[in-house]
Scaffold this active site. Structure first.
Site, PDB file in Angstrom:
ATOM      1  CD  GLN A 284      54.323  38.824  12.538  1.00 48.41           C
ATOM      2  OE1 GLN A 284      54.576  37.626  12.539  1.00 48.41           O
ATOM      3  NE2 GLN A 284      55.068  39.683  13.168  1.00 48.41           N
TER       4      GLN A 284
ATOM      5  CG  PHE B 200      62.584  35.193  15.231  1.00 50.27           C
ATOM      6  CD1 PHE B 200      61.519  35.834  14.622  1.00 50.27           C
ATOM      7  CD2 PHE B 200      63.629  35.962  15.715  1.00 50.27           C
ATOM      8  CE1 PHE B 200      61.500  37.219  14.493  1.00 50.27           C
ATOM      9  CE2 PHE B 200      63.611  37.336  15.596  1.00 50.27           C
ATOM     10  CZ  PHE B 200      62.547  37.970  14.976  1.00 50.27           C
TER      11      PHE B 200
ATOM     12  CE  LYS C  14      42.925  28.876   5.700  1.00 45.20           C
ATOM     13  NZ  LYS C  14      43.081  28.811   4.236  1.00 45.20           N
ATOM     14  N   GLY C  15      46.664  32.527  10.547  1.00 44.80           N
ATOM     15  CA  GLY C  15      48.035  32.786  11.024  1.00 44.80           C
ATOM     16  C   GLY C  15      48.954  33.242   9.907  1.00 44.80           C
TER      17      GLY C  15
ATOM     18  NE  ARG D 135      36.650  37.435  10.720  1.00 40.45           N
ATOM     19  CZ  ARG D 135      35.575  37.412  11.500  1.00 40.45           C
ATOM     20  NH1 ARG D 135      35.690  37.389  12.809  1.00 40.45           N
ATOM     21  NH2 ARG D 135      34.384  37.372  10.972  1.00 40.45           N
TER      22      ARG D 135
ATOM     23  N   GLY E  24      52.490  34.380  10.746  1.00 37.74           N
ATOM     24  CA  GLY E  24      53.825  34.637  11.293  1.00 37.74           C
ATOM     25  C   GLY E  24      54.967  34.045  10.502  1.00 37.74           C
ATOM     26  CD  GLU E  25      56.124  29.688  12.147  1.00 41.62           C
ATOM     27  OE1 GLU E  25      57.053  28.878  12.239  1.00 41.62           O
ATOM     28  OE2 GLU E  25      55.016  29.520  12.692  1.00 41.62           O
TER      29      GLU E  25
ATOM     30  N   PRO F 237      45.094  44.449   9.668  1.00 43.67           N
ATOM     31  CG  PRO F 237      43.624  45.357   8.108  1.00 43.67           C
ATOM     32  CD  PRO F 237      43.806  45.143   9.579  1.00 43.67           C
TER      33      PRO F 237
END
Lengths: 753, 349
Positions: A650, A250, A713-714, A640, A716-717, A644
């Protein structure tokens, strides 16, 4: 020495390519069986245990330590203090690059925050080291600490976050506010929060002459290796860091922390391997945290409900000795269209450990304030919160005027609202009750996070038996890098994922870049993609130049790789296996390297962000003020989706962090001592399972041709952003009480009944 | 950790002798003590492990209608004893609202009674705490104290007792059986925990070596089974101590309250029996007005000890709600979220 690799996959059914398949974690079974070794699981021969003693004052100096008492305790081998320690090659306070943060590694007797390491006791057993640390009984010369947002002198920080300008102005704020038909001004406060990764920071360090072997969790092994190299005067290749599995990071494991360096120093001091593991309460100080903020938002709208100005000002704090400024106001740069947007920051120095990156740094703190304020503005206009957001939808990035590389936020609003049933929402608050009489409220928030990319390298190999190898020193913090990156590797090599050995998690592999900024899959993934393409090109070159091959003369561009074979693009009946090509060429294997990096032209031309819309329902007891979230829906567009299954996890995790931000998390600091009074998971509340309601996660189709070759694009946050504000807005809708201090407490709602 | 002796006595008499020495303390499940030892808050020289003592793990329904619960009965086992839960539903509800499933599986009845306050200053050896070290001072005063006591506190200590279990027990006149150096004696639970006064370090009425061997609920406590509830407001759904809680038990005859029991948790250094409120409820109609009057009586002496004035108003509202729920009748089943306002059915009488 890539000793860590995964070749076995759990049973799965594959349809078409590997990318896009919801594979379960390839490391899942080994984790469930306890075979996946985390840093603290290592126990080299002759290893000793190190325990740090920490300061109970926040400012001053250590006047005395009873080292003799600790040394005389049975089992204690040595006591490392500022007077007795191996010397470092450089002063750790020197910033050799912008990503060096200062740390406390016994360089002096000065104390800069509570819980700062002041000594390390090294012993044959953990118990002996622990008691040795207790016997040190430090005496202090204490100064009055500076605590909280109102302590210290306020100043304008030079930059916020990672080199972001502390002030950004677009258009004329004063004119925008002056011309507004309606205005709001509101101030929101967010508390200090701590990462609290399940796995504490731990290190097992072994010296062998001038080579150093380290097991420690890291989100950035190559940076960590460089830091150790400069501190101990070693060549980087003399250092091996293993970090195949992290029990969460994190952001707190992005930079090597003081206690990790102390473990290396301790091993050097005693000439034996040493293990040092932080206790939970010791993680509240030397390993970073999310700084508190106080944010003032001013907004204006014209008679049509179009924003004329967004003025977002954030106050935060940093430590007395280093600079990191939570970029909270930056959240207002991209989401809502306005002719005038201004973001400003100010800060003060207080006696804490340096705040650092914590999951969605700036975006999370800024989002809850911005999304609350947007709802307050919508209310002032008498508009539905979703209609108001759509009215002020940013077709281009407002502060720069750049087009978005892709932005499926409208679809997120539509699909999320439909799944949630948003159209049935009454405009006024306190209108809905459930069967048992609890107040029910619905709120929403917009999610956004920049689509970042860093630099990475990978090495791809095709072996004579037709299998592949992909190497990159990636970091799996629990997000699933072992699986998602292997899927990309398999596609890049034209192989099934079971036919690819993916080597990762050690510092001697090609640098996969940092696992941060929600950019790891994009960064390492593109390096893998490039390396795979390069080795296939080499293989094709071998075949097409060999007249014995059915592919002779096809040319590189005319060949495709699939299922371990190369085919002529114009005639798929003509092809041969990788194994046949290598056998005929009498090669054991063939390899190539690739890099992943942002495309500077695309970065200049486009604004790149992931987006989402989160909807929340809360229930509030009308007399007792107890709040619970009863359901959430999040719809996200993040380019993309590689896996999934992992992406959903996430996003769910992010949404739970958002819920936690709104209702639970707060480090409570004693205003007189500067000590954190709830430095444990019993009292520092995060949601328990029963606090997490049914959550729907939708991923909205989004094709981004600009962001990178894979269109990633990501994720995680982004899940935190939007979610925290959605819960806060739902609490208002349930109760009619607008709470602007987070987390929302019972006492804030008691006045409403 | 500090080295300590560990003894495992075979009999109660041996245990009492072993624990009567200075520096000795009893160890049962250790769900509280071991944390205190790891944090350097408790540094005993000797642990007297009582978990192997025979005969202390039974729930006995006695001929006179009372129930006797051995001190080593696990919290989860007691809560899930059907006969017990039917007779004392508010106690079962309180047990199931405490701690986490894992802790309830380990924690014992006797240990629950003797758990220490969760005041953060008590847990922080660098802070002054009269309870931990007599005469050292109280850093909770003027500190971070929004969850501290509003009843029965003193200048020397504003800590609260954290138990859920003890709240309905004290309402139902539970009795503690104690084995000590001079033999066996009994004590009303209400007299086990002490208010801090000038000696916060004296947390209980126990003497060195005293071992709680059993807890008894008198036969009359069963008479409330049809109208008994425990209600707990907390900041998350599990594994959180009460901000404020209440146990309410009523006997209703011919539309009037013939007997009422009320106790509050999270408000004082001991489970707080609200006798003035009970008296106010005697012979009145169970309605909102009488419950509000009872709540006023229960909190009449309350005063904030810091940033916690809201707890007084919250306590009044919880009293009203707990009485309302009790009057509506004990549910046939304990709700899935025990003692939560969100699982207690209708909000209004």
């Amino acid at each position: 020495m890539p000793e860590i690799s995964l070749t076995s996959a759990p049973a799965h059914i594959r349809h078409g390519s590997n990318i896009g398949q919801p594979l379960t974690r390839r490391d899942g079974i080994s984790k469930v069986k306890g075979q996946a070794a985390y840093a603290a699981d290592h126990h080299p021969s002759r290893m000793l245990f190190a325990v740090i003693a920490v300061s109970s004052i926040a400012r001053g100096r250590v006047a005395a330590l009873d080292v003799a008492a600790a040394r005389s305790h049975k089992g204690v081998v040595d006591v490392m203090t500022s007077q007795h320690k191996p010397e470092l090659a450089i002063d750790p306070d020197i910033k050799t690059n912008p990503f060096v943060f200062r740390m406390e590694v016994l360089q002096s007797d000065e104390i800069r925050y509570a819980n700062q390491p002041i000594a390390v006791v090294i012993a044959e057993t953990l118990e002996a080291a622990t008691e040795g640390a207790a016997l040190l009984a430090p005496r202090y010369e204490a100064l009055s600490p500076r605590v909280g947002l109102d302590a210290g002198e306020t100043f304008a920080p030079p930059v916020v976050g990672v080199g972001n300008p502390a002030q950004v102005q677009h258009g004329d704020i004063d004119a925008g506010l002056a011309s507004a038909a309606k205005r709001i001004e509101a101030t929101y406060e967010t508390p200090p929060q701590y990462h609290n990764a399940m796995e504490p920071h731990a290190i097992v360090a072994s010296w062998d002459g001038d080579t150093l072997s380290i097991d420690t969790p890291s989100q950035a092994m190559v940076m960590a290796r460089a830091r150790v190299a400069e501190l101990f005067g070693l060549a980087p290749e003399k250092i091996l860091i293993r970090s195949p599995f992290l029990g969460g990071g994190f952001g707190s494991k992005g930079f090597l922390t003081g206690p990790q360096i102390l473990g290396v120093m301790a091993a050097k001091l005693v000439g034996r391997p040493v293990k040092l593991v932080l206790r939970r309460e010791q993680m509240y100080g030397p390993v970073g945290h999310r700084a508190p903020t106080r944010q003032r938002l001013r907004m204006g709208v014209d008679a049509d409900g179009r924003l004329t100005a967004i003025d977002h000002h954030a106050k935060t704090v940093s430590s007395s000795y280093d600079d990191f400024y939570e970029p909270a106001a930056d959240a207002s740069h991209t989401l809502y269209s306005s002719p005038a947007i201004r973001t400003t920051h100010e800060a003060a120095r207080v006696d804490t450990g340096t705040p650092l990156f914590m999951r969605a740094p700036g975006e999370a703190t800024g989002s809850i304030a911005l999304e609350s304020a947007i709802d307050e503005m919508a209310l002032a206009c008498g508009m539905d919160p979703l209609a108001f957001r759509l009215k002020n939808y940013a077709e281009v990035e407002p502060t720069t005027g750049k087009p978005f590389s892709s932005k499926a936020l409208r679809a997120c609003y539509e699909q999320g609202a439909a799944r949630f049933g948003w159209t049935k929402r009454p405009l006024a608050p306190r209108q809905m009750r459930d069967d048992s009489g609890l107040l029910v409220g619905w709120g929403m928030g917009t999610a956004t996070f920049p689509a970042l990319m860093f630099q990475a390298e990978a090495r791809a190999v095709i072996r004579r038996d037709g299998t592949g190898v992909m190497e990159t020193g990636a970091h799996d913090m629990g997000q699933g890098a072992w699986t998602a990156l292997a899927q990309i590797a398999a596609d890049s090599l034209g192989l099934d994922v079971d036919r690819v050995e993916f080597r990762s998690g050690t510092s001697d592999l090609p640098d996969a870049g940092i696992a941060g900024g929600s950019a790891h899959t994009a960064t390492a993934g593109n390096a893998i993609h490039t390396a795979g393409a390069a080795v296939i090109a080499k293989l094709a070159d071998l075949a097409t130049r060999d007249e014995r091959s059915p592919l002779f003369g096809a040319g590189n561009a005319g060949v495709i790789a699939r299922d371990g074979r190369l085919f002529r693009r114009d005639d798929e009946s003509r092809g041969e296996t990788y194994a046949d090509i290598l056998a005929r060429a009498d090669l054991a294997e063939i390899d190539a390297r690739g890099t992943g990096a942002p495309n500077p032209t695309a970065q200049t031309d486009y604004a790149m962000h992931a987006h989402g819309a989160v909807f929340a329902e809360v229930k509030v007891d009308p007399e007792l003020g107890q709040i619970r979230v009863s359901r959430m829906v999040g719809a996200f567009a993040a380019g993309r989706i590689i896996n999934p299954h992992l992406v959903r996890s996430q996003l769910l995790g992010g949404m739970i962090w958002g819920l936690s931000f709104a209702l639970h998390e707060e480090a409570i600091t004693d205003r007189r001592s500067g000590r954190i009074m709830n430095a444990n998971l019993g009292e520092y509340h995060i949601p328990v399972n029963a606090d997490v309601p049914p959550m729907d996660v939708l991923t909205v189709e989004e094709h981004d041709p600009h962001v990178n070759a894979l269109g990633i694009k990501g994720v995680g946050e982004i899940g935190i952003t939007g979610s925290a504000g959605a819960v806060a807005n739902a609490v208002w809708h349930a109760t009619g009480v607008r709470v602007r201090r987070f987390p929302i407490r019972i006492e804030e709602l008691l006045t409403s009944a | 950790m500090k080295p300590f002796d560990y003894v495992r006595p075979a009999t109660i008499a041996e245990a009492v002798t072993a624990a009567a020495q200075p520096g000795a303390t009893y160890l049962a499940a250790g769900t509280n003590l071991l944390d205190l030892m790891k944090g350097g808050v408790s540094r005993p020289d000797r642990l007297v492990d009582v978990t192997r003592l025979k005969g202390l793990d039974r729930i006995e329904h006695l001929a006179d209608g009372s129930v006797r619960i051995g001190a080593l009965v696990r919290n989860a086992d007691l809560a899930h004893d059907m006969a017990f839960a039917k007779a004392y539903p508010a106690v079962a509800e309180a047990l199931l609202s405490g701690a986490s499933a894992q802790l309830r599986n380990a924690a014992t009845v006797g240990g629950n009674l003797l758990q220490r306050t969760r005041c953060a200053y008590f847990y922080d050896p660098a802070s002054r705490c009269n309870r931990r070290e007599a005469g050292s001072g109280c850093d909770a005063h003027g500190g971070e104290n929004r969850l501290h006591a509003v009843l029965g506190w003193s200048e020397g200590c504003i800590a609260t007792h954290p138990s859920d279990f003890c709240v309905p027990l004290v309402a139902l006149d539970a009795i503690v059986e104690i084995e000590g150096r001079s033999g066996r004696r009994e004590l009303p639970l209400d007299e086990l925990h002490r208010l801090p006064g000038a000696a916060p370090e004296r947390e209980t009425a126990l003497e060195p070596g005293d071992l709680i061997v059993a807890l008894r609920l008198p036969a009359v406590a069963r008479d409330f089974a049809g109208h008994a509830r425990y209600l707990k407001v907390r900041e998350r759904t599990s594994y959180a101590f009460a901000v404020v809680s209440a146990a309410a038990a009523l006997r209703i005859e011919n539309g009037k309250i013939s007997d009422a029991r009320l106790a509050l948790g999270g408000v004082a250094a001991k489970p707080w029996r609200a006798r003035a409120a009970e008296a106010a409820l005697k012979s009145v109609t169970p309605d909102a007005a009488s419950f509000r009057a009872a709540a006023q009586a229960a909190l009449a002496d309350a005063k904030p000890s810091g940033d916690n004035a809201f707890k007084i108003e919250l306590a009044r509202r919880i009293v009203v709600r707990a009485l309302t729920l009790a009057a509506a009748g004990t549910p046939a089943r304990i709700p899935a979220l025990p003692a939560s306002p969100f699982a207690s059915g209708a909000l209004h009488a």
